[in-house]
Every structure is written in C-alpha cells, then in structure tokens.
Design a protein around this motif. Structure first.
Motif, PDB file in Angstrom:
ATOM      1  N   GLY A   1       0.816  -1.208   0.000  1.00  7.92           N
ATOM      2  CA  GLY A   1       0.000   0.000   0.000  1.00  7.92           C
ATOM      3  C   GLY A   1       0.846   1.252   0.000  1.00  7.92           C
ATOM      4  O   GLY A   1       0.583   2.206  -0.750  1.00  7.92           O
ATOM      5  N   ALA A   2       1.878   1.279   0.840  1.00 12.59           N
ATOM      6  CA  ALA A   2       2.756   2.449   0.907  1.00 12.59           C
ATOM      7  C   ALA A   2       3.541   2.608  -0.386  1.00 12.59           C
ATOM      8  O   ALA A   2       3.719   3.731  -0.895  1.00 12.59           O
ATOM      9  CB  ALA A   2       3.711   2.316   2.092  1.00 12.59           C
ATOM     10  N   TYR A   3       4.021   1.510  -0.923  1.00 10.82           N
ATOM     11  CA  TYR A   3       4.788   1.562  -2.171  1.00 10.82           C
ATOM     12  C   TYR A   3       3.919   2.111  -3.304  1.00 10.82           C
ATOM     13  O   TYR A   3       4.334   3.006  -4.057  1.00 10.82           O
ATOM     14  CB  TYR A   3       5.303   0.164  -2.500  1.00 10.82           C
ATOM     15  N   THR A   4       2.699   1.589  -3.416  1.00  7.49           N
ATOM     16  CA  THR A   4       1.789   2.058  -4.456  1.00  7.49           C
ATOM     17  C   THR A   4       1.447   3.537  -4.281  1.00  7.49           C
ATOM     18  O   THR A   4       1.392   4.306  -5.246  1.00  7.49           O
ATOM     19  CB  THR A   4       0.500   1.218  -4.445  1.00  7.49           C
ATOM     20  N   TYR A   5       1.231   3.952  -3.024  1.00  6.72           N
ATOM     21  CA  TYR A   5       0.928   5.357  -2.742  1.00  6.72           C
ATOM     22  C   TYR A   5       2.064   6.253  -3.225  1.00  6.72           C
ATOM     23  O   TYR A   5       1.828   7.278  -3.879  1.00  6.72           O
ATOM     24  CB  TYR A   5       0.714   5.552  -1.241  1.00  6.72           C
ATOM     25  N   CYS A   6       3.298   5.892  -2.905  1.00  7.33           N
ATOM     26  CA  CYS A   6       4.440   6.723  -3.289  1.00  7.33           C
ATOM     27  C   CYS A   6       4.554   6.841  -4.810  1.00  7.33           C
ATOM     28  O   CYS A   6       4.847   7.921  -5.341  1.00  7.33           O
ATOM     29  CB  CYS A   6       5.731   6.152  -2.708  1.00  7.33           C
ATOM     30  N   VAL A   7       4.331   5.723  -5.500  1.00 10.95           N
ATOM     31  CA  VAL A   7       4.390   5.755  -6.963  1.00 10.95           C
ATOM     32  C   VAL A   7       3.263   6.619  -7.524  1.00 10.95           C
ATOM     33  O   VAL A   7       3.481   7.459  -8.403  1.00 10.95           O
ATOM     34  CB  VAL A   7       4.337   4.325  -7.540  1.00 10.95           C
ATOM     35  N   ASP A   8       2.054   6.440  -7.015  1.00 16.17           N
ATOM     36  CA  ASP A   8       0.900   7.203  -7.500  1.00 16.17           C
ATOM     37  C   ASP A   8       1.056   8.696  -7.238  1.00 16.17           C
ATOM     38  O   ASP A   8       0.595   9.533  -8.033  1.00 16.17           O
ATOM     39  CB  ASP A   8      -0.387   6.695  -6.843  1.00 16.17           C
ATOM     40  N   GLU A   9       1.691   9.036  -6.116  1.00 19.50           N
ATOM     41  CA  GLU A   9       1.859  10.451  -5.760  1.00 19.50           C
ATOM     42  C   GLU A   9       3.102  11.074  -6.404  1.00 19.50           C
ATOM     43  O   GLU A   9       3.382  12.255  -6.197  1.00 19.50           O
ATOM     44  CB  GLU A   9       1.950  10.602  -4.238  1.00 19.50           C
ATOM     45  N   GLY A  10       3.860  10.272  -7.143  1.00 18.73           N
ATOM     46  CA  GLY A  10       5.017  10.803  -7.839  1.00 18.73           C
ATOM     47  C   GLY A  10       6.245  11.004  -6.981  1.00 18.73           C
ATOM     48  O   GLY A  10       7.166  11.734  -7.369  1.00 18.73           O
ATOM     49  N   LEU A  11       6.300  10.353  -5.814  1.00 18.09           N
ATOM     50  CA  LEU A  11       7.497  10.474  -4.975  1.00 18.09           C
ATOM     51  C   LEU A  11       8.683   9.768  -5.627  1.00 18.09           C
ATOM     52  O   LEU A  11       9.836  10.177  -5.448  1.00 18.09           O
ATOM     53  CB  LEU A  11       7.249   9.906  -3.577  1.00 18.09           C
ATOM     54  N   PHE A  12       8.416   8.706  -6.328  1.00 20.64           N
ATOM     55  CA  PHE A  12       9.446   8.020  -7.110  1.00 20.64           C
ATOM     56  C   PHE A  12       8.753   7.136  -8.128  1.00 20.64           C
ATOM     57  O   PHE A  12       7.548   6.898  -8.042  1.00 20.64           O
ATOM     58  CB  PHE A  12      10.393   7.191  -6.229  1.00 20.64           C
ATOM     59  N   THR A  13       9.519   6.663  -9.093  1.00 26.73           N
ATOM     60  CA  THR A  13       8.986   5.744 -10.097  1.00 26.73           C
ATOM     61  C   THR A  13       9.428   4.325  -9.768  1.00 26.73           C
ATOM     62  O   THR A  13      10.342   4.106  -8.961  1.00 26.73           O
ATOM     63  CB  THR A  13       9.494   6.107 -11.503  1.00 26.73           C
ATOM     64  N   THR A  14       8.790   3.371 -10.398  1.00 26.48           N
ATOM     65  CA  THR A  14       9.182   1.975 -10.182  1.00 26.48           C
ATOM     66  C   THR A  14      10.545   1.678 -10.779  1.00 26.48           C
ATOM     67  O   THR A  14      11.169   0.670 -10.420  1.00 26.48           O
ATOM     68  CB  THR A  14       8.140   1.020 -10.794  1.00 26.48           C
ATOM     69  N   MET A  15      11.020   2.537 -11.669  1.00 28.78           N
ATOM     70  CA  MET A  15      12.385   2.387 -12.168  1.00 28.78           C
ATOM     71  C   MET A  15      13.387   2.886 -11.131  1.00 28.78           C
ATOM     72  O   MET A  15      14.466   2.318 -10.973  1.00 28.78           O
ATOM     73  CB  MET A  15      12.555   3.164 -13.475  1.00 28.78           C
ATOM     74  N   GLU A  16      13.029   3.938 -10.412  1.00 28.08           N
ATOM     75  CA  GLU A  16      13.932   4.473  -9.391  1.00 28.08           C
ATOM     76  C   GLU A  16      13.991   3.565  -8.167  1.00 28.08           C
ATOM     77  O   GLU A  16      15.064   3.371  -7.581  1.00 28.08           O
ATOM     78  CB  GLU A  16      13.472   5.869  -8.973  1.00 28.08           C
ATOM     79  N   VAL A  17      12.839   3.042  -7.765  1.00 26.60           N
ATOM     80  CA  VAL A  17      12.783   2.142  -6.616  1.00 26.60           C
ATOM     81  C   VAL A  17      12.051   0.873  -7.054  1.00 26.60           C
ATOM     82  O   VAL A  17      10.841   0.739  -6.850  1.00 26.60           O
ATOM     83  CB  VAL A  17      12.061   2.788  -5.412  1.00 26.60           C
ATOM     84  N   PRO A  18      12.744  -0.076  -7.653  1.00 24.98           N
ATOM     85  CA  PRO A  18      12.090  -1.317  -8.082  1.00 24.98           C
ATOM     86  C   PRO A  18      11.569  -2.105  -6.886  1.00 24.98           C
ATOM     87  O   PRO A  18      12.171  -2.093  -5.801  1.00 24.98           O
ATOM     88  CB  PRO A  18      13.212  -2.079  -8.795  1.00 24.98           C
ATOM     89  N   SER A  19      10.468  -2.773  -7.067  1.00 20.19           N
ATOM     90  CA  SER A  19       9.889  -3.547  -5.962  1.00 20.19           C
ATOM     91  C   SER A  19      10.831  -4.640  -5.492  1.00 20.19           C
ATOM     92  O   SER A  19      10.767  -5.079  -4.343  1.00 20.19           O
ATOM     93  CB  SER A  19       8.547  -4.149  -6.387  1.00 20.19           C
ATOM     94  N   GLY A  20      11.732  -5.077  -6.361  1.00 23.63           N
ATOM     95  CA  GLY A  20      12.642  -6.157  -5.998  1.00 23.63           C
ATOM     96  C   GLY A  20      13.655  -5.799  -4.941  1.00 23.63           C
ATOM     97  O   GLY A  20      14.312  -6.694  -4.392  1.00 23.63           O
ATOM     98  N   ILE A  21      13.833  -4.499  -4.631  1.00 18.66           N
ATOM     99  CA  ILE A  21      14.826  -4.120  -3.624  1.00 18.66           C
ATOM    100  C   ILE A  21      14.189  -3.784  -2.286  1.00 18.66           C
ATOM    101  O   ILE A  21      14.890  -3.439  -1.330  1.00 18.66           O
ATOM    102  CB  ILE A  21      15.670  -2.914  -4.088  1.00 18.66           C
ATOM    103  N   LEU A  22      12.861  -3.888  -2.177  1.00 19.62           N
ATOM    104  CA  LEU A  22      12.175  -3.387  -0.983  1.00 19.62           C
ATOM    105  C   LEU A  22      12.559  -4.133   0.280  1.00 19.62           C
ATOM    106  O   LEU A  22      12.523  -3.561   1.376  1.00 19.62           O
ATOM    107  CB  LEU A  22      10.659  -3.443  -1.188  1.00 19.62           C
TER     108      LEU A  22
END
Length: 547
Positions: free
Chosen positions: A440-461
């Motif tokens: 939920g937090a990851y999706t929120y950050c992406v939706d709000e433009g805090l970062f892109t999935t290229m900048e913070v890939p889910s694989g490193i979480l």
C-alpha cells in the motif's frame, strides 16, 4: 553477483520508520524423525542464541572504512580497508555459517590484499568476473585485479557486510539456477577468506565488493546435508533486515560421500506450510524464475550436488515448514525414502535473550520517568528523542519496554515512512493493498510521484536501506517549507560534488534535520538506527530543536 536496480547507489545500510510490526508467535520445528542440516557435531542454536549471534555480528561497520583510500581512476591505487571493517564482514559471514552449521573461516590478509585490487577494477570498469582493462590502467595492476575478480564472489551496490547477506540470498534470475555465491560461502572446507571494497560515485552501482572464496584449507565437518534456510529455528527476519524472504530460493547441498549425484529428472521436493497445510510440489517441470522454481545443479561451487527450489505465493516466512525430498540414492545405490527436515522461521529481533541471574537486578524504568524503555539509558544521547517520538506516536517500541535503538530497517520500511509523512501533510491516509504488508505504501508513493518503479524497483524493498536513501526518500515526502535553512553554509565533508546525494544531504544539514559524526561526516553508506531516526522525526515534527 549483480543487482541491476537503477536507484542511485544502493548500499547495505538500514533506516528506521515509525512502524508497528506484528509480532510473530513462536513456533518450533519438531525434532522427532526429521533430519538435521549442517555439522553432525554442532548443536543446533536456540532462538535466543541465534538472536544474540546476529546482534553481536550485525551489518554495522566501523566509522572508518579505509586505512588507505583506494583510487578508482588513474593513477590507480588499491588502497587498504581497515582490519576492523574486514573483520566485521568475516564476523557476519561466520554468524551465518554457524546458523547453517558449518565451521568458521579466518580473515586472511593476503587474500584481502588481492581482493582489494579486484574491487578497484570493478569500480573502474564493467561489472563482471572478467572486466575489460581500462585504457589508463597499468598492465600489472590489471593482471592482479583481474585474477581477483575471476576468483571471487563479486557484488555491486552493497556495503562490505551487506554483501555477505546478498551473496547468501543469490536468488535473482541470473543466479538462482546454481546459487554459486551462497554455496561458496557455505563451503565447509573453506578455512580462509579475504574481502576487498571500493566506491565510485561516478559508477552505476557505487559500491563494489570482491570476496575471495576459493580457499579449501579448512578442516571441514561431518554432515548429511547443508541447507539454507537451515533446519530447526531459523531467522527469516532480523528486525528490519530480511534474511530469507519470499523471493529467496531454498538450497539443499548433499554430502557427495553419502549420496549419489542427484538427477534433475528423478528428484521431487514437497514443501508443506504447517500453519495451514498448504503444499507445493516442485520438480523438473517447475522452472519459473519469477515464481515456482526447481533445479538440480552439480557444478563445483564449493560442494556439488545442490537441489534448489522456491515456492510461489510466500511474501514472508513465518512458522514451521516441512521439506520432503524424493528420488535420492545413497552411494551404495539404495533408495532414500526418509529425507525430510523442518524449518521454524522467526524474527530474531523479537527473540528476547535468555535471562541471566543477577545478584541485584536493576528494575526497569517506569513510564513517565526519564524513559519508559528498559533498553534506553537515561544518559543516552537519544533518550529524549525516543521518549518524545513514542509519546507523540511517531514511533512505537518493538516491545512494551523495549525501543531497540540500534535496530535497522529495510527499504520497504523507509518507503512506508515516506508515504506516511507525505499522506499526513496532504490530509490523506496510506491505503492498504492485498499482498505484502508494504504494498500500500509503495503504491501510494508511486501514484503520488514520490518516485517511479524504475527508481525504486519492488525487488529491492526487502533489502537494507542506506542513510543516503533515507534522506532522499524523506526529502521527497516533506515539503520545502519544512526544510528552511538555519545553517546556510553547512555541508557534509565526506559527500563531494561527484556524489548524486550532495545536494539533498547538504540541504538537510543546513535545515538542521541531520548532522554528522564528530568530524561532521554524513557516512551515507552506514546503517541508520531507530535512535537516529527518532531524532530526525522529532526535529521534523518540531518536538525538539533542530541542531
């Protein structure tokens, strides 16, 4: 080992968030009728012993990494890592080897000297076991360095100690078929090891580690099989650090003196989660590198005869899992019909140490006194921050009377903290999502433009975060109005103009939100603790003066 994520320079340092994580109920693996991995002469460790072992051999590094700074541009210089930092990496490896049930290894200065050349070459050239020779690199330097990269585990984007955990994971699509880095680290015959480390702010991954692992001078041990995760109690988490997550592959390395070489077509693994009875059957038809996976590798990565498997649909390992392997044969040719073992996963940060009798035990502080946390001394520099953060609800203790000031967290927890800070300022709440707790937090950050999935890939979480990553993510979450400069010329002396983090670090220095060590250094690759994060949150919230 390559971690091809593009989010700046990933290190192996962790940050702390104001999170309340669900405590995992204790569960134990039954010993009756089940095999035990690792040395037959080593006792299995209890949960408390494992927790203490990991706490004593954490990912934390000493403040000074180099005795002599390496140079990753001409004129090239290997440099020298401090003995303390090298020993921290060896200690971390030995802690994981002990959990697996294989003997310790010793730090070797000659191997480390050679590995240091390799680390410099990795930072100066392409990241591979056979890097190209830079045009301005001396031939003899390159020859020594390329010999090192060709005989080492190599890692990019992690700290010296963090590379040890990364090599043990080894489950990305390029390595899952053999888990070679893990198997070298768990080779029972290895007696000596060396590490090299170099950093380049101009390179893609920043940090580079070479780990010399081909040594076979150790005495070895008598074992049936070596497993990761090991049988018995096993730490899936260490607080904010994930030691074995849902993306990790399981490995079973059979003793070649006991078993015939296993056949991919004959072997089947059945994995059962005891809490709900869910079962996975994995065999030669299961080869999805992003889901259910199975392979048998007989290459000479430390010890051959390795069975590799991974179930899909597991976000976090908790409780007891039973492994049954069919299709094995002994050296004498007999069928093995009873190969089964159990793993009881737990969070090492939640395992209280075994009580030691004290002649005059000191009572725990009561709420309302200087601090209500038993592990926060009233004289500690962070005592005020821990108390204020807890009273304001910015952070909670890890237990009723424990704050765990030295505990570190993952990228996922830093992302969650950023999401909560941003949402609070927008008058919003962070949504819940099915799946992993942080989705939920990851999706929120992406939706709000805090970062892109290229900048913070889910694989490193689930990887540890760095101090650099912490300031960059929180800086994106907090408006500029809350970062007004009060020290206009403040700057971190160890973050130079070639660093992509110089601007954000200096902005936080100038705003008085963060400060460095006694020399003013930011130490961006070092771990950030719950204590340090409590101080940052209190300053952001205006609960304590900025420094």
């Amino acid at each position: 080992m390559k971690y091809p994520h593009p989010w700046r320079r990933l290190g192996a340092l962790a940050c702390t968030a104001a999170l309340t994580l669900t405590l995992i109920p204790a569960a134990s693996a039954s010993g009756g009728g089940y095999r035990q991995s690792g040395s037959l002469d080593m006792d299995k460790l209890s949960r408390q012993e494992i927790a203490a072992l990991l706490a004593d051999n954490s990912l934390e590094l000493p403040g000074q990494l180099f005795e002599e700074e390496p140079s990753v541009t001409a004129p090239y210089r290997a440099g020298r890592v401090t003995d303390q930092a090298l020993q921290a990496a060896v200690d971390r490896l030995n802690a994981l080897r002990r959990i697996a049930g294989v003997p310790d290894v010793a730090l070797d200065s000659a191997l480390s000297e050679n590995a240091q050349y390799g680390a410099v070459l990795l930072a100066a050239s392409d990241f591979s076991h056979s890097p190209a020779q830079p045009a301005d690199m001396d031939g003899s330097f390159y020859q020594t360095a390329s010999e090192a990269t060709g005989s080492s585990n190599i890692c990019a984007g992690r700290s010296l100690t963090g590379s040890v955990d990364a090599f043990m994971d080894d489950s990305d699509a390029g390595n899952i078929d053999r888990l070679g880095h893990r198997r070298w680290q768990l080779n029972p015959d290895m007696g000596r090891i060396g590490f090299g480390y170099a950093y380049s702010g101009a390179s893609r991954y920043g940090a580079y580690v070479a780990e010399k692992v081909f040594d076979r001078s150790g005495a070895g041990c008598d074992y049936d099989f070596i497993a990761w995760p090991a049988s018995g109690d096993f730490p899936a988490q260490e607080g904010g650090t994930t030691l074995f997550g849902g993306s990790c592959a399981w490995s079973v390395t059979l003793n070649p003196q006991t078993y015939q070489t296993p056949s991919l077509s004959d072997v089947t693994v059945t994995l059962t989660r005891e809490s709900d009875g869910r079962t996975w059957t994995l065999d030669s038809g299961t080869r999805n590198t992003s889901g259910d996976y199975f392979n048998v590798d007989t290459g000479g990565y430390g010890v051959s005869n390795c069975i590799i498997f991974r179930p899909s649909g597991v976000d976090r390992y908790e409780g007891v899992y039973t492994v049954e392997i069919d299709g094995l044969r002994t050296i004498g040719g007999g069928a093995v019909t009873d190969f089964a073992y159990q793993v009881a996963f737990f969070d090492a940060a939640q395992s209280e140490p075994e009580p030691t009798p004290e002649p005059t035990p000191e009572p725990e502080p009561e709420p309302g006194t200087e601090t209500s946390f038993a592990d926060v001394p009233a004289s500690a520099w962070y005592a005020q921050y821990a108390r204020e953060a807890a009273q304001a609800g910015l952070m909670t203790g890890t237990a009723q009377t424990r704050f765990s000031p030295d505990q570190t967290l993952s990228v996922a927890e830093v992302v969650t903290l950023a999401a909560r800070l941003h949402a609070e300022r927008q008058g919003e709440t962070v949504p819940q999502r099915p799946g992993a707790w942080y989705l939920g937090a990851y999706t929120y950050c992406v939706d709000e433009g805090l970062f892109t999935t290229m900048e913070v890939p889910s694989g490193i979480l689930e990887q540890p975060a760095t101090r650099f990553q912490m300031v960059e993510l929180l800086d994106r979450a907090v408006p500029d109005s809350e970062k007004t400069a009060i020290h206009g010329d403040a700057a971190a002396p160890d973050v130079g103009p070639d660093s992509p983090y110089q601007e954000v670090v200096n902005r936080w220095y100038q705003a008085g939100i963060t400060q460095g060590d006694q020399s003013g250094n930011f130490n961006g690759e070092n771990n950030i603790t719950r204590a340090e994060t409590a101080a940052i949150l209190c300053r952001l919230a205006g609960l304590t003066p900025r420094v």
